[in-house]
Design an enzyme around this catalytic site. Structure first.
Site, short mmCIF file in Angstrom:
data_model
loop_
_atom_site.label_atom_id
_atom_site.label_comp_id
_atom_site.label_asym_id
_atom_site.label_seq_id
_atom_site.Cartn_x
_atom_site.Cartn_y
_atom_site.Cartn_z
N TYR A 1 0.54 -3.52 -5.96
CA TYR A 1 0.55 -2.62 -4.79
C TYR A 1 -0.79 -1.89 -4.72
CZ TYR A 1 1.88 1.34 -1.83
OH TYR A 1 1.93 2.27 -0.83
N LYS B 1 -3.79 -1.63 -1.68
CA LYS B 1 -4.21 -0.36 -1.08
C LYS B 1 -5.68 -0.07 -1.37
CE LYS B 1 -0.51 1.19 1.08
NZ LYS B 1 -0.52 1.37 2.55
#
Lengths: 468, 246
Positions: free
Chosen positions: B152, B156
């Site tokens: 994740y 980002k």
């Protein structure tokens, strides 16, 4: 020099940089970044710069939305249109002066300073002078500007005899006082059409000097009282206030009149054109902060006499003190600043003081505060002036909490029957404007007839829903 | 947009994002009159954004081929859009990603590839209309690799980098980009997960975003203290950070 010359003389200037090679309007390819005098927010627009009314007429109707722009002295976002076309009016320059009747006919892009340079030596002066001479005639009408003589002489629009309005659908409308085109355009923020030229009355002066009474007062209420007294005695009056945290609203009140030949020891010969002594560079860091504001205010207040003192000053130093510094707006740095100017009717002094207190209490320093009393309103449908107290406050941008405080001030001002000046605005909420301007719906109807295709728009009008 | 960055017309990409919706709600409270809510399940009652007033549009971040038409349509129907919020994203547990790598790929496709496309299209439209502001939700997870959310975090990190770069590249075109780096936010995306220190609500994130726009900032950490926390974490040896995680 006295303006009493018997031979009717029509002088004409085509001064400045009018010797442009291109016969067609300059059109800058791509979008140009523009902002108001507050330097924020900045948006991109296509810019077209006609050099004559003929060219202006030729370019309308434009496929996009459009708004006229003069010298960019509106503090907020009135003279820019994100993604649309901005018509740079400063190419339309020229003055005709009837020295016998004292009537100036000027093209819309002519600045008030240029008119002064020309008219003062003939013994004539502007009927209304805003705080800077770097505004165009078109802009002065569109914002229906006022000056230190509003209590006596009203706003700029009240001295206009006629103007020509180029509408977005290719018409040249001649507007005279009382007509719909006139009352909708005066104070109409450029949203009814583009003024190409205007004729307005000047006032006679005997000398280019001003006799100025100056005195200082220790708090807000004393300043208000002095300003009240000054209005009765002088054609021009204004108060500068110290609204820094510890200033308590102390201030300096100035009352002034044009000096007669008997007032000045030696009759001054002619008008000295404005000299700029300092220029602030682009990318100047923010120099306006709590410390510098407090220091400046202390100096300004200390310099003023405790008791009334009369002095003789030049037109430029009395009317346009800030014009000596080019681009003084850059002192606020990259983030820019705003000016909050509102008016509340007489009898609403508590609101006036309350709003000032609310703003003094924020963490944003008030870098400049000017108080004036306004007289009868006889301007346009959405002109700013009404009889009452008007306070103009300059504040640096960058404090997000200021937004809500100003919203609260708007509510107080509106409840008191007052309003915020659209020419200064960059943050008013749309639902407030209807409350503040009771003739707004009548103005919108008139606007609709002058701009049936709704071509005229600005960031201001989009934000406040003035054109939809 | 006014001088405090308060929007008049706002486009939210990710109509199920609690943070995105909180930002839109606050902008509406602050005077926004036009709202476009775009998401994949734009007509499903399960989408909390569907109950909100506004123009609901279908938008699939992964289907980048459809983006050109999507943005053309939205901007021609709503020419006044001055603010675009890029709020869509998916989060899978790193342990599950270890079991099925496809989940990691999905995060990269939505959070990064989809967002690259959305950002570039939105930027183009805002530039054409003379400027505007982009609010891009990245994450503190994208700043320092931590073993609990590397996949994740990597998606980002890429988005964060692109957004900051676009801010520089298009400043001259008056497109301003605000990069928002929240820590743990109590939302439907993190439901059922163990809250981390300094956890905040979506409303707090929205408040911080609106304040940052008013300050004319281009980067904001939520809560602000995470800027210093992450600064310290970056200086610690990886082993120590991982031990703190547990």
């Amino acid at each position: 020099m006295t303006g009493r010359q018997s031979d009717r003389m029509a002088a004409q200037t085509e001064s400045g940089s009018d010797a442009r090679e291109q016969p067609v309007s300059r059109r800058t390819p791509g979008l140009q970044s523009l902002s108001g005098w507050g330097n924020w927010p900045i948006t991109g627009s296509e810019v077209v710069a006609p050099t004559s009314a003929r060219e202006l007429l030729d370019i309308v109707p434009l496929p996009t939305g459009q708004i006229a722009r003069g010298l960019g002295r509106s503090y907020g976002d009135a003279a820019q249109l994100a993604g649309g076309t901005v018509i740079d009016m400063t190419g339309l320059r020229g003055i005709q002066l009837d020295t016998e009747k004292g009537i100036a006919t000027a093209k819309a892009g002519t600045s008030l300073g240029q008119i002064l340079d020309f008219a003062v030596p003939h013994g004539w002066f502007l009927p209304v002078s805003p705080g800077t001479s770097h505004v165009t005639v078109g802009g002065a009408i569109a914002a229906d500007v006022h000056g230190k003589n509003h209590h006596r002489d009203g706003s700029f629009g009240q001295h206009v005899e006629s103007f020509e309005l180029i509408t977005s659908d290719h018409r040249a409308v001649s507007a005279r006082p009382g007509t719909e085109a006139f009352t909708a355009t005066v104070g109409g923020m450029g949203l009814t059409g583009m003024i190409s030229r205007a004729a307005f009355r000047l006032i006679p002066i005997e000398t280019e000097a001003m006799t100025v009474d100056t005195r200082r007062d220790p708090d807000f209420l004393a300043v208000m009282q002095s300003l009240f007294d000054s209005d009765a005695r002088h054609r021009y009056s204004v108060a500068w206030l110290d609204l820094s945290r510890h200033g308590r609203g102390r201030g300096v009140v100035m009352g002034a009149d044009h000096a007669s030949v008997n007032d000045v020891p030696r009759r001054r010969s002619g008008h000295t054109p404005l000299e700029r002594t300092v220029s602030i560079p682009a990318r100047c860091p923010r120099l306006v902060n709590e410390l510098t504001v407090a220091a400046f205010n202390q100096m300004w207040y200390s310099r003023a006499p405790r008791r009334k003192r009369t002095s003789v000053e030049s037109i430029n130093s009395f009317f346009y003190p800030l014009d000596k510094i080019s681009n003084w707006n850059r002192l606020y740095g990259r983030k820019g600043f705003l000016q909050y100017q509102f008016v509340v009717p007489y009898g609403e002094e508590n609101t006036l003081v309350g709003v000032a207190e609310d703003l003094v209490a924020t963490s944003t320093p008030i870098s400049l505060a000017v108080l004036k009393r306004m007289g009868e309103s006889d301007g346009g449908l959405i002109s700013f002036p009404i009889p009452g107290w008007t306070l103009a406050l300059d504040m640096p941008l960058g404090d997000p909490d200021l937004a809500a405080v100003l919203d609260g001030c708007d509510a107080k001002v509106a409840r008191a029957g007052g309003r915020v000046y659209l020419a200064k605005d960059s943050r008013l909420r749309h639902e407030m404007v209807d409350q503040m301007y009771p003739n707004l719906s009548r103005w919108k109807e008139a606007r609709e007839r002058l701009d049936p295709d709704r071509r005229l728009r600005s960031n201001l009008s989009n934000r406040l829903g003035l054109t939809n | 947009m006014d001088s405090f960055g308060r929007s008049q017309a706002i486009l939210l990409l990710g109509s199920r994002s609690d943070i995105g919706l909180a930002i839109v709600d606050l902008m509406v409270e602050n005077g926004a009159r036009e709202v476009v809510l775009a998401g994949r399940d734009h007509d499903q009652p399960s989408n909390v954004g569907v109950g909100r007033e506004g123009d609901h549009r279908y938008f699939d971040a992964v289907d980048t081929a459809s983006h050109a038409k999507f943005f053309d349509d939205v901007f021609s129907d709503h020419p006044g859009i001055d603010t675009v919020v890029v709020a869509f994203g998916v989060l899978h547990d790193e342990d599950e990603v270890g079991e099925s790598p496809q989940l990691g790929v999905e995060m990269a496709q939505v959070n990064y590839v989809g967002a690259v496309s959305a950002l570039l299209h939105a930027t183009t439209h805002l530039r054409e209309r003379g400027g505007g502001q982009l609010i891009v939700l990245t994450s503190v997870a994208g700043i320092t690799p931590r073993s609990s959310n590397v996949s994740y975090g990597s998606s980002k990190a890429g988005l964060d980098f692109l957004a900051r770069g676009l801010a520089r590249r298009y400043q001259k075109d008056n497109v301003r980009v605000l990069v928002v780096r929240p820590g743990f936010v109590h939302s439907s995306m993190t439901a059922g997960r163990e809250p981390r220190p300094f956890a905040v609500s979506p409303e707090i994130v929205a408040d911080s975003v609106v304040a940052a726009l008013g300050r004319q900032a281009n980067l904001v950490w939520v809560p602000g203290i995470l800027k210093w926390v992450m600064g310290v974490l970056r200086m610690l040896p990886a082993g120590v950070v991982d031990r703190l995680e547990r």
